[in-house]
Motif scaffolding. Structure first.
Motif: not given
Length: 255
Positions: A65-67, A89-93
């Motif tokens: 999120e910061a990078n 999934k959905f680019k998040t754990p």
């Protein structure tokens, strides 16, 4: 899943301490002969700090999120292969896996995370030195039993939360859960299948023949060295994660 809902979940899950453990200085007998040691000899390990736990998916999510250049789908193939964060999934754990170790990360991404934290990846000698310390009240045979049991059992589809295996210094999960990147992962000379095996996951269980080994009976170390020797910095794998280390500053270690 709504991004803000996902972040809200983070606020209510049970926190896992991100503390580091101060590792005392000592000696370590490497599995393979090091360039600056004799066969069967020991190396001096300076005191340093090591993360108490492997880096979790929650912590890694905060990093990307910061990078944003390290988000899934944004990373150059020079720095991570197509499997990068392959279980997100959905680019998040998944919300029920935020305290599981992050895996499917490359050496480059792990190194970037540690630098972002003001830390570094541990050296192979440091990681092995700590990994050789048994749990309180146990001996080194108990450590080997844990490792060999893990090698032989069917791996879970989803990793559990960190905090299962604890050694005598209070460092968790070096064994029985994942493999971990080290800074100098490719400094080992081996021969055999591990350099030629194109199936990275199968190489988890196929150690190559070692050269100049100090102890051929130490099968657990044999496997780790064989696996590391077959890695490239951009590789990712289902059971490959990392933790960070840090040097002892002079003010932290007065004479």
């Amino acid at each position: 899943m709504n991004r803000w809902f996902f972040l809200l979940i983070f606020l209510f899950v049970i926190p896992i301490s991100g503390e580091m453990v101060k590792i005392p200085a000592g000696t370590w007998r490497p599995f393979l002969k090091e360039t600056d040691s004799k066969l069967g000899g020991t190396l001096k390990i300076k005191s340093f700090y090591l993360d108490q736990y492997p880096v979790t998916k929650k912590e890694y999510f905060e990093f990307i999120e910061a990078n944003p250049e390290w988000k899934k789908g944004k990373v150059s193939p020079l720095f991570a292969d197509g499997g990068y964060l392959g279980d997100w999934k959905f680019k998040t754990p998944e919300s029920n896996q935020v305290h599981s170790p992050v895996t499917y990360v490359s050496w480059f991404s792990a190194n970037a995370y540690c630098q972002w934290k003001g830390k570094r990846l541990p050296k192979e000698s440091e990681w092995e030195y700590v990994a050789n310390i048994p749990p309180t009240g146990k001996n080194k045979k108990e450590v080997e039993t844990v490792i060999l049991t893990w090698y032989g059992e069917q791996k879970p589809e989803f990793l559990p939360s960190v905090g299962r295996y604890k050694n005598g210094l209070g460092v968790y999960d070096q064994h029985g859960m994942i493999w971990e990147w080290v800074f100098d992962f490719n400094n080992t000379s081996v021969t055999g299948d591990s350099r030629q095996d194109t199936d990275l996951e199968s190489s988890l269980f196929c150690g190559g023949g070692s050269l100049k080994a100090n102890d051929f009976s130490n099968y657990a170390s044999y496997m780790r060295y064989g696996y590391r020797a077959g890695l490239k910095g951009w590789y990712t794998a289902k059971y490959l994660g990392f933790r960070c280390a840090s040097d002892i500053k002079i003010k932290d270690n007065p004479l």
